[in-house]
Design an enzyme around this catalytic site. Structure first.
Site, PDB file in Angstrom:
ATOM      1  N   ARG A 127       0.834  -1.207   0.000  1.00 15.60           N
ATOM      2  CA  ARG A 127       0.000   0.000   0.000  1.00 15.60           C
ATOM      3  C   ARG A 127       0.872   1.262   0.000  1.00 15.60           C
ATOM      4  O   ARG A 127       0.612   2.204  -0.731  1.00 15.60           O
ATOM      5  CB  ARG A 127      -0.924  -0.016   1.237  1.00 15.60           C
ATOM      6  CG  ARG A 127      -1.785   1.225   1.357  1.00 15.60           C
ATOM      7  CD  ARG A 127      -2.992   0.991   2.212  1.00 15.60           C
ATOM      8  NE  ARG A 127      -2.717   0.970   3.645  1.00 15.60           N
ATOM      9  CZ  ARG A 127      -3.591   0.593   4.568  1.00 15.60           C
ATOM     10  NH1 ARG A 127      -4.782   0.180   4.204  1.00 15.60           N
ATOM     11  NH2 ARG A 127      -3.292   0.624   5.840  1.00 15.60           N
ATOM     12  N   ARG A 150      -0.582  -1.686  16.051  1.00 19.71           N
ATOM     13  CA  ARG A 150      -1.951  -1.768  15.513  1.00 19.71           C
ATOM     14  C   ARG A 150      -2.465  -3.200  15.585  1.00 19.71           C
ATOM     15  O   ARG A 150      -3.634  -3.439  15.889  1.00 19.71           O
ATOM     16  CB  ARG A 150      -1.977  -1.252  14.069  1.00 19.71           C
ATOM     17  CG  ARG A 150      -1.875   0.267  14.006  1.00 19.71           C
ATOM     18  CD  ARG A 150      -1.370   0.755  12.654  1.00 19.71           C
ATOM     19  NE  ARG A 150      -2.265   0.461  11.556  1.00 19.71           N
ATOM     20  CZ  ARG A 150      -1.904   0.552  10.271  1.00 19.71           C
ATOM     21  NH1 ARG A 150      -0.680   0.913   9.945  1.00 19.71           N
ATOM     22  NH2 ARG A 150      -2.776   0.277   9.329  1.00 19.71           N
TER      23      ARG A 150
HETATM   24  P1  ADP Z   1      -6.320   0.245   9.863  1.00 21.97           P
HETATM   25  O1  ADP Z   1      -5.797   0.341   8.475  1.00 21.97           O
HETATM   26  O2  ADP Z   1      -5.272  -0.106  10.858  1.00 21.97           O
HETATM   27  O3  ADP Z   1      -7.559  -0.569   9.962  1.00 21.97           O
HETATM   28  P2  ADP Z   1      -7.733   2.807  10.184  1.00 21.97           P
HETATM   29  O4  ADP Z   1      -7.475   3.663   9.019  1.00 21.97           O
HETATM   30  O5  ADP Z   1      -9.083   2.209  10.305  1.00 21.97           O
HETATM   31  O6  ADP Z   1      -6.587   1.727  10.301  1.00 21.97           O
HETATM   32  O7  ADP Z   1      -7.447   3.638  11.547  1.00 21.97           O
HETATM   33  C1  ADP Z   1      -6.205   4.264  11.771  1.00 21.97           C
HETATM   34  C2  ADP Z   1      -6.076   4.649  13.253  1.00 21.97           C
HETATM   35  O8  ADP Z   1      -7.184   5.479  13.619  1.00 21.97           O
HETATM   36  C3  ADP Z   1      -6.155   3.474  14.209  1.00 21.97           C
HETATM   37  O9  ADP Z   1      -4.893   2.848  14.388  1.00 21.97           O
HETATM   38  C4  ADP Z   1      -6.646   4.183  15.473  1.00 21.97           C
HETATM   39  O10 ADP Z   1      -5.615   4.902  16.116  1.00 21.97           O
HETATM   40  C5  ADP Z   1      -7.626   5.177  14.932  1.00 21.97           C
HETATM   41  N1  ADP Z   1      -9.002   4.645  14.866  1.00 21.97           N
HETATM   42  C6  ADP Z   1      -9.742   4.417  13.741  1.00 21.97           C
HETATM   43  N2  ADP Z   1     -10.935   3.925  14.040  1.00 21.97           N
HETATM   44  C7  ADP Z   1     -10.981   3.809  15.394  1.00 21.97           C
HETATM   45  C8  ADP Z   1     -11.947   3.340  16.313  1.00 21.97           C
HETATM   46  N3  ADP Z   1     -13.136   2.876  15.919  1.00 21.97           N
HETATM   47  N4  ADP Z   1     -11.644   3.375  17.636  1.00 21.97           N
HETATM   48  C9  ADP Z   1     -10.469   3.837  18.065  1.00 21.97           C
HETATM   49  N5  ADP Z   1      -9.501   4.281  17.251  1.00 21.97           N
HETATM   50  C10 ADP Z   1      -9.747   4.273  15.922  1.00 21.97           C
END
Ligand code: ADP
Length: 266
Positions: A127, A150
């Site tokens: 990515r 993560r």
């Molecule tokens: P990933 O690609 O790891 O699924 P996202 O783009 O969904 O990542 O989210 C990036 C970051 O945003 C997460 O690592 C977290 O810090 C925060 N985040 C996103 N959604 C949530 C949520 N529902 N609750 C808590 N933190 C969140």
């Protein structure tokens, strides 16, 4: 249509969400994207969330729940939405239940993308390479060090969310290691023409690809009114039916023989 996509970072939630919104005319609600936008815009939420996100940890439940509560009330979400990255904790899932109940809304399905953890780092690296090639800035948290955090957050806080929905018989598991089109087809296979989820049981995604994490395949009891368990009971087994016919014929022959004997003796 309202659904949730669950899965670890790099599972392909964003890719599948894009396909679902194109097909069903719904909106994608990605808390990750919303938080990144807040960080970029320097809003109070963004300022609060930035360092947590940079460490790969989860921002507090009340922050994301407030964002989602506001977002699902907007006009473009009326036709439905696909939640990507939310709920990420059991308390968030409970808060979502409350938010939907208050609005008289229901979830149609929760789709979990099952992936082999070992392949996630490669996916994230791909990515980053693609974004860089497109002249986009890679995500601050898309690097091996933060990915570890993560994944740890996923295992500890998000994996139980799948159990939360499985306990409500709403979870559909799909093999996220399959090619993108096959994953899309497997998701479609779980949804009816209107996007509502098919009942669990008969419709299942294809088996996992080699090396994929096994989807939870719990044997489920036959549902009330389903073909399983009822159709057989109605029709007698073929063997039993044949035997009954033979007995009937034999007793008929016996009756005839007795009648003949009686007429002869008279
Ligand atoms: P990933 O690609 O790891 O699924 P996202 O783009 O969904 O990542 O989210 C990036 C970051 O945003 C997460 O690592 C977290 O810090 C925060 N985040 C996103 N959604 C949530 C949520 N529902 N609750 C808590 N933190 C969140």
């Amino acid at each position: 249509m309202r659904l949730i996509l669950l899965g670890p970072p790099g599972a392909g939630k964003g890719t599948q969400a894009q396909r679902l919104i194109a097909k069903h005319g719904i909106v994608q609600l990605s808390t990750g994207d919303m938080l990144r936008a807040a960080v970029a815009a320097g809003t109070p939420v963004g300022l609060r969330a930035k360092s947590t996100m940079d460490r790969g940890e989860l921002v507090p439940d009340e922050v994301v729940v407030a964002i989602i509560a506001e977002r699902i009330g907007q006009p473009d979400a009326k036709r439905g939405f696909v939640l990507d990255g939310f709920p990420r904790t059991v308390p968030q899932a409970q808060a979502l239940d409350r938010l939907l109940a208050e609005r008289g809304l229901k979830l149609d399905a929760v789709v979990e993308l099952k992936v082999d953890e070992g392949s996630l780092l490669q996916r994230i690296e791909k990515r980053v390479a693609e974004m860089t090639a497109n002249g986009e800035k890679a995500r601050a948290d898309d690097n091996p060090e933060v990915l570890k955090g993560r994944l740890a957050a996923y295992r500890a806080q998000t994996a139980p969310v799948a159990g939360y929905y499985a306990g409500r018989d709403m979870l559909k598991s799909v093999d996220g290691m399959a090619p993108i089109d096959e994953v899309t087809a497997a998701i479609d296979g779980h949804l009816g023409p209107t996007g509502a989820a098919k009942p669990n049981g008969p419709a299942r995604a294809k088996g996992p690809a080699k090396g994929a994490a096994k989807p939870a395949r719990k044997a489920k009891p036959a549902k009330k009114g389903s073909r399983k368990g009822t159709a057989r009971r109605k029709r007698p087994a073929p063997k039993a039916a044949k035997r009954a016919k033979r007995v009937k014929n034999r007793s008929g022959q016996r009756k005839n023989r007795t009648r003949r004997r009686l007429t002869r003796t008279r």
